[in-house]
Design a protein around this motif. Structure first.
Motif, PDB file in Angstrom:
ATOM      1  N   TYR A 175       0.850  -1.183   0.000  1.00 33.07           N
ATOM      2  CA  TYR A 175       0.000   0.000   0.000  1.00 33.07           C
ATOM      3  C   TYR A 175       0.887   1.234   0.000  1.00 33.07           C
ATOM      4  O   TYR A 175       1.758   1.405   0.860  1.00 33.07           O
ATOM      5  CB  TYR A 175      -0.956  -0.044   1.191  1.00 33.07           C
ATOM      6  N   LEU A 176       0.667   2.092  -1.002  1.00 31.06           N
ATOM      7  CA  LEU A 176       1.474   3.276  -1.229  1.00 31.06           C
ATOM      8  C   LEU A 176       0.566   4.491  -1.356  1.00 31.06           C
ATOM      9  O   LEU A 176      -0.602   4.369  -1.742  1.00 31.06           O
ATOM     10  CB  LEU A 176       2.305   3.150  -2.516  1.00 31.06           C
ATOM     11  N   THR A 177       1.107   5.658  -1.045  1.00 26.77           N
ATOM     12  CA  THR A 177       0.409   6.902  -1.357  1.00 26.77           C
ATOM     13  C   THR A 177       1.259   7.685  -2.344  1.00 26.77           C
ATOM     14  O   THR A 177       2.500   7.643  -2.293  1.00 26.77           O
ATOM     15  CB  THR A 177       0.156   7.759  -0.105  1.00 26.77           C
ATOM     16  N   ALA A 178       0.607   8.390  -3.244  1.00 28.26           N
ATOM     17  CA  ALA A 178       1.279   9.255  -4.213  1.00 28.26           C
ATOM     18  C   ALA A 178       0.649  10.637  -4.100  1.00 28.26           C
ATOM     19  O   ALA A 178      -0.549  10.800  -4.374  1.00 28.26           O
ATOM     20  CB  ALA A 178       1.135   8.706  -5.626  1.00 28.26           C
ATOM     21  N   ARG A 179       1.441  11.632  -3.663  1.00 30.96           N
ATOM     22  CA  ARG A 179       0.912  12.985  -3.446  1.00 30.96           C
ATOM     23  C   ARG A 179       1.515  13.953  -4.455  1.00 30.96           C
ATOM     24  O   ARG A 179       2.738  14.077  -4.567  1.00 30.96           O
ATOM     25  CB  ARG A 179       1.219  13.454  -2.024  1.00 30.96           C
ATOM     26  N   ASP A 180       0.633  14.609  -5.193  1.00 24.87           N
ATOM     27  CA  ASP A 180       1.065  15.577  -6.198  1.00 24.87           C
ATOM     28  C   ASP A 180       1.353  16.911  -5.523  1.00 24.87           C
ATOM     29  O   ASP A 180       0.434  17.628  -5.121  1.00 24.87           O
ATOM     30  CB  ASP A 180      -0.028  15.729  -7.255  1.00 24.87           C
ATOM     31  N   LYS A 181       2.621  17.255  -5.374  1.00 31.20           N
ATOM     32  CA  LYS A 181       2.999  18.500  -4.698  1.00 31.20           C
ATOM     33  C   LYS A 181       2.688  19.734  -5.533  1.00 31.20           C
ATOM     34  O   LYS A 181       2.592  20.841  -4.986  1.00 31.20           O
ATOM     35  CB  LYS A 181       4.494  18.464  -4.363  1.00 31.20           C
ATOM     36  N   ARG A 182       2.531  19.551  -6.839  1.00 31.52           N
ATOM     37  CA  ARG A 182       2.196  20.688  -7.701  1.00 31.52           C
ATOM     38  C   ARG A 182       0.694  20.897  -7.794  1.00 31.52           C
ATOM     39  O   ARG A 182       0.230  22.009  -8.038  1.00 31.52           O
ATOM     40  CB  ARG A 182       2.785  20.480  -9.091  1.00 31.52           C
TER      41      ARG A 182
END
Length: 395
Positions: A108-115
């Protein structure tokens, strides 16, 4: 999702009463260990998981936490927490946890778009994974406030708990998988739209030459990512499926000739089912992320080194039992084992239900995996039978 809803969701960060009762039992040594045993490996993992996932939840957004706990259900108590993050192309990829029995694992991973603004809840993810096989990751949830995806990455063919390495990959937002039942009309001029599928529509009916056609149309900015396929079922129980030669490409989509449908059998058609996929106008994000993923396995029992079960065309070399289910390693044909070949029974005389049956077979070397509907401690399984024969499991 903030204000009152935020408080409600954050209150849900606490383990459920059932989970706490189970955790307290673990710390008192009630999971099959010796009386008085305190804070065993599984209890420590459970405590660490609560803390690690709570921290991740605060950062990623309450809806991501809610989606993760809802997705895992009772199996959440067997997830081992992971740490580590990597940022590339403006997206932070973070490891959260893993659910594994040592042969296959779900990370289980999270991917956060900083832009911001580049991801959505229809994002596909593909990563390069060294040390195991994987067919990509699927999106379980998307938190719009923080721009965070919750991803499940499944890996197969593990070698015990040897760490895997994730190196680079692609996030493709606006990836839509289509499974719809188009409604036929008198001609091909009436297009049907679908609320959950933006930019996508279909038309179905007989053309001027009495050929039944199914047309897929996409608006500008949308692109098909797969060849469309159609399936037809008839009242008599027969079925028909389109072939590659019956699909033509159009400037705005595809055209399928459903030659299995004629004017003569039209009144027998029960269902028309269309399957395809397409992508929206958002651009894919290519990244050079690097993460080490440890497939920490839940506690298991297994057969001894001298175990072997022989049947014509089949040799079973190992059976392994975990709280998640059972794994059988064998040599033989892909269909040598079926879902009903394995049966577990608890000391209370109950037969746990299997939730799924999967596996793989490469050149006669196979692995079959049964997963429980609800977790069962291996110590609570009194007997396990495979193909009618009792399987001896070491304590």
């Amino acid at each position: 999702m903030f204000g009152a809803e935020y408080k409600r969701e954050m209150d849900a960060l606490e383990p459920s009463a059932a989970a706490m009762a189970r955790l307290e039992g673990l710390t008192r040594g009630e999971a099959g260990g010796k009386p008085g045993k305190r804070f065993g490996r599984r209890a420590v993992i459970a405590l660490a998981l609560c803390a690690a996932l709570a921290v991740t939840a605060v950062a990623a957004g309450p809806s991501v936490w809610s989606a993760l706990t809802g997705h895992l259900g009772p199996f959440g108590a067997y997830v081992a927490p992971l740490t580590g993050s990597s940022t590339s192309a403006g997206v932070e990829l973070e490891a959260v946890g893993v659910l594994s029995e040592g042969t296959a694992a779900r990370f289980y991973l999270t991917a956060r778009d900083k832009r911001g603004g580049r991801l959505d809840g229809h994002t596909d993810a593909a990563f390069d994974l060294e040390g195991a096989l994987s067919w990509g990751a699927r999106c379980l949830d998307f938190d719009g406030e923080s721009g965070t995806l919750l991803l499940e990455l499944e890996a197969f063919g593990l070698s015990g708990e040897a760490p895997l390495t994730l190196t680079g990959g692609t996030l493709t937002p606006g990836s839509y998988r289509v499974s719809v039942e188009p409604e036929p009309a008198d001609g091909l001029e009436t297009y049907q739209t679908y609320a959950q599928l933006p930019g996508f529509s279909t038309a179905a009916g007989f053309d001027g030459e009495n050929i039944f056609r199914l047309r897929v149309r996409l608006e500008e900015g949308y692109t098909l990512s797969a060849r469309s396929a159609a399936f037809v079922t008839f009242s008599g129980g027969s079925t028909w499926a389109s072939g590659a030669e019956q699909v033509s490409h159009l400037s705005d989509g595809q055209d399928l000739r459903l030659e299995g449908i004629t004017r003569e059998n039209w009144d027998q058609v029960e269902r028309i089912w269309l399957v395809t996929s397409y992508t929206g106008p958002l651009e894919p994000i290519e990244g050079e992320w690097t993460l080490t993923l440890d497939p920490v396995a839940a506690g298991t029992r297994r057969t001894g080194a001298d175990f072997s079960l022989e049947r014509p065309g089949l040799t079973v070399t190992q059976v392994q039992l975990s709280p998640l289910g059972a794994v059988v390693t064998y040599t033989g044909a892909e269909d040598a084992l079926t879902a009903d070949a394995l049966r577990a029974e608890t000391a209370a005389g109950e037969t746990p239900a299997w939730g799924s049956f999967t596996g793989w077979n490469w050149g006669g070397e196979g692995t079959a995996i049964w997963r429980y509907e609800r977790p069962v401690e291996p110590e609570n399984v009194a007997s396990l039978t495979l193909l009618g024969e009792t399987v001896p499991l070491a304590r």
